[in-house]
Design an enzyme around this catalytic site. Structure first.
Site, PDB file in Angstrom:
ATOM      1  N   ARG A 251      -8.006 116.529 104.949  1.00  0.00           N
ATOM      2  CA  ARG A 251      -8.888 115.774 104.045  1.00  0.00           C
ATOM      3  C   ARG A 251      -8.199 115.505 102.716  1.00  0.00           C
ATOM      4  O   ARG A 251      -8.231 114.386 102.194  1.00  0.00           O
ATOM      5  CB  ARG A 251     -10.180 116.566 103.846  1.00  0.00           C
ATOM      6  CG  ARG A 251     -11.223 115.904 102.950  1.00  0.00           C
ATOM      7  CD  ARG A 251     -12.515 116.711 103.068  1.00  0.00           C
ATOM      8  NE  ARG A 251     -13.464 116.429 101.994  1.00  0.00           N
ATOM      9  CZ  ARG A 251     -14.351 115.443 102.020  1.00  0.00           C
ATOM     10  NH1 ARG A 251     -14.377 114.598 103.037  1.00  0.00           N
ATOM     11  NH2 ARG A 251     -15.209 115.293 101.033  1.00  0.00           N
TER      12      ARG A 251
ATOM     13  N   TYR B 185     -23.517 101.237  91.506  1.00  0.00           N
ATOM     14  CA  TYR B 185     -23.529 100.406  92.707  1.00  0.00           C
ATOM     15  C   TYR B 185     -24.298 101.123  93.815  1.00  0.00           C
ATOM     16  O   TYR B 185     -24.459 102.340  93.777  1.00  0.00           O
ATOM     17  CB  TYR B 185     -22.096 100.131  93.197  1.00  0.00           C
ATOM     18  CG  TYR B 185     -21.293 101.397  93.459  1.00  0.00           C
ATOM     19  CD1 TYR B 185     -21.297 101.995  94.714  1.00  0.00           C
ATOM     20  CD2 TYR B 185     -20.576 102.005  92.445  1.00  0.00           C
ATOM     21  CE1 TYR B 185     -20.598 103.154  94.949  1.00  0.00           C
ATOM     22  CE2 TYR B 185     -19.870 103.179  92.683  1.00  0.00           C
ATOM     23  CZ  TYR B 185     -19.881 103.736  93.926  1.00  0.00           C
ATOM     24  OH  TYR B 185     -19.187 104.894  94.142  1.00  0.00           O
TER      25      TYR B 185
ATOM     26  N   ARG C  54     -14.763 116.347 106.582  1.00  0.00           N
ATOM     27  CA  ARG C  54     -14.836 117.802 106.492  1.00  0.00           C
ATOM     28  C   ARG C  54     -14.863 118.360 107.911  1.00  0.00           C
ATOM     29  O   ARG C  54     -15.245 117.668 108.847  1.00  0.00           O
ATOM     30  CB  ARG C  54     -16.104 118.231 105.750  1.00  0.00           C
ATOM     31  CG  ARG C  54     -16.218 117.701 104.322  1.00  0.00           C
ATOM     32  CD  ARG C  54     -17.544 118.122 103.715  1.00  0.00           C
ATOM     33  NE  ARG C  54     -17.675 117.683 102.331  1.00  0.00           N
ATOM     34  CZ  ARG C  54     -18.280 116.556 101.957  1.00  0.00           C
ATOM     35  NH1 ARG C  54     -18.816 115.761 102.884  1.00  0.00           N
ATOM     36  NH2 ARG C  54     -18.364 116.215 100.688  1.00  0.00           N
TER      37      ARG C  54
ATOM     38  N   HIS D  88     -18.326 111.890  98.273  1.00  0.00           N
ATOM     39  CA  HIS D  88     -18.641 112.614  97.050  1.00  0.00           C
ATOM     40  C   HIS D  88     -19.841 111.973  96.353  1.00  0.00           C
ATOM     41  O   HIS D  88     -20.046 110.764  96.427  1.00  0.00           O
ATOM     42  CB  HIS D  88     -17.456 112.599  96.089  1.00  0.00           C
ATOM     43  CG  HIS D  88     -16.360 113.503  96.519  1.00  0.00           C
ATOM     44  ND1 HIS D  88     -15.169 113.596  95.840  1.00  0.00           N
ATOM     45  CD2 HIS D  88     -16.242 114.359  97.562  1.00  0.00           C
ATOM     46  CE1 HIS D  88     -14.378 114.469  96.438  1.00  0.00           C
ATOM     47  NE2 HIS D  88     -15.020 114.941  97.483  1.00  0.00           N
TER      48      HIS D  88
ATOM     49  N   LYS E 173     -22.835 116.660 103.663  1.00  0.00           N
ATOM     50  CA  LYS E 173     -23.606 117.715 103.004  1.00  0.00           C
ATOM     51  C   LYS E 173     -25.009 117.216 102.680  1.00  0.00           C
ATOM     52  O   LYS E 173     -25.204 116.069 102.308  1.00  0.00           O
ATOM     53  CB  LYS E 173     -22.895 118.138 101.714  1.00  0.00           C
ATOM     54  CG  LYS E 173     -21.612 118.924 101.939  1.00  0.00           C
ATOM     55  CD  LYS E 173     -21.036 119.400 100.625  1.00  0.00           C
ATOM     56  CE  LYS E 173     -19.803 120.269 100.840  1.00  0.00           C
ATOM     57  NZ  LYS E 173     -19.223 120.733  99.560  1.00  0.00           N
TER      58      LYS E 173
ATOM     59  N   HIS F  49      -9.179 121.329 105.955  1.00  0.00           N
ATOM     60  CA  HIS F  49      -9.345 120.664 104.669  1.00  0.00           C
ATOM     61  C   HIS F  49      -8.029 120.073 104.170  1.00  0.00           C
ATOM     62  O   HIS F  49      -8.026 119.140 103.359  1.00  0.00           O
ATOM     63  CB  HIS F  49      -9.899 121.647 103.639  1.00  0.00           C
ATOM     64  CG  HIS F  49     -11.065 121.110 102.873  1.00  0.00           C
ATOM     65  ND1 HIS F  49     -12.241 120.714 103.479  1.00  0.00           N
ATOM     66  CD2 HIS F  49     -11.229 120.856 101.554  1.00  0.00           C
ATOM     67  CE1 HIS F  49     -13.085 120.270 102.557  1.00  0.00           C
ATOM     68  NE2 HIS F  49     -12.487 120.342 101.381  1.00  0.00           N
TER      69      HIS F  49
END
Length: 314
Positions: free
Chosen positions: A263, A295, A164, A286, A188, A260
């Site tokens: 990305r 996992y 990002r 994400h 984030k 973006h």
């Protein structure tokens, strides 16, 4: 290391079930449809992505039990990963072909993909750049200038690691592991992840550090930020946006371009090349979409292998 939260027998059953029908589908495309090898592999790759999606969501769904709601969720997941509308449409075409085959073979009574002509895929995505467009845009950077050297390093890093824009401008020198080929990214919610970074990006980062950054009068508190403006402060989001917009104009690219876009292009090019969804999801940072954690993390060597095998700059 992958920690499974469901039984081995359940997993094996699910995987075998998909493998059997995918193999039958491959034979059908080859023997009855007489498709070329590349076309067959593209169809099979699309169905494999659907199977991976169910594994990521920890759903034990047989190919014969897939619902329309499952497929809508799959398309929305691709959208969240940053797939271009074109790639989503192409993958949906492959999925539709698979269920038409199952219907043709009378293995299912109803095609769950029949009404997915225009699925709701959420927010509108920025345009995705083709690889040749990325190369054209990079070629417009003037490497004879200090700013150009920095800009090339920034854009190579964006495309190499799918960062990002905030993650790019916050990237620290102390978080670049050159020998290992990874960068530590603060995403984030201040969550950290390790992401592979390509050789080209590392090459231009080294050029920038050794020939440009070293001569800047760096302001106190900004010593560890990698990308700086010419006043010695870490570069701003607006500056990165402006640099990319100007380069797109010079390269004659008419699409709506932003940081973006790199990305989305990173994710699209990896998945179109054959990378699995879970690895791309991990690299993009994400949140897991599973209700129980399947996992803890993907093996870092495997993520590097994904980049080396499927990223166009490799």
């Amino acid at each position: 290391m992958i920690i499974f939260m469901f039984t081995v027998s359940q997993t094996k059953f699910a995987m075998v079930s998909w493998d059997v029908y995918i193999k039958q589908f491959r034979n059908y495309l080859k023997l009855e449809r007489s498709l070329a090898g590349n076309s067959i592999e593209a169809y099979v790759r699309d169905i494999t992505k659907l199977r991976e999606f169910f594994e990521i969501k920890n759903l034990e769904v047989s190919p014969l039990k897939v619902s329309q709601a499952n497929l809508v969720d799959f398309i929305e997941f691709l959208n969240e990963l940053g797939m271009s509308p074109y790639t989503q449409a192409r993958m949906l075409s492959g999925v539709k072909g698979f269920f038409k085959f199952l219907l043709y073979e009378q293995l299912i009574d109803k095609d769950p993909s029949e009404l997915l002509e225009s699925p709701k895929i959420g927010r509108k995505l920025p345009d995705t750049l083709e690889f040749h467009e990325i190369e054209a845009l990079l070629a417009e950077i003037d490497l004879s200038t200090d700013g150009g050297t920095r800009n090339r390093a920034m854009l190579e890093t964006l495309y190499s690691s799918g960062l990002r824009v905030t993650e790019l401008i916050e990237l620290r020198i102390s978080n670049i592991y050159v020998e290992e080929g990874f960068v530590r990214v603060i995403g984030k919610g201040s969550k950290e992840r390790l992401v592979p970074i390509g050789r080209e990006a590392l090459k231009y980062i080294r050029l920038y550090k050794d020939h440009v950054r070293v001569h800047l009068d760096i302001k106190k508190g900004h010593e560890d930020f990698l990308f700086l403006n010419m006043r010695g402060s870490h570069i701003s989001r607006i500056s990165v946006f402006t640099i990319i917009k100007d380069l797109a104009l010079k390269a004659g690219i008419k699409k709506s371009i932003s940081p973006h876009t790199f990305r989305h292009s990173f994710a699209t090019h990896l998945i179109e090349g054959g990378a699995d969804l879970r690895a791309v999801q991990e690299m993009l940072g994400h949140e897991s979409i599973t209700t129980t954690e399947i996992y803890t993390h993907l093996d870092r060597d495997y993520l590097k292998q994904i980049i080396n095998e499927f990223h166009p700059r490799s």
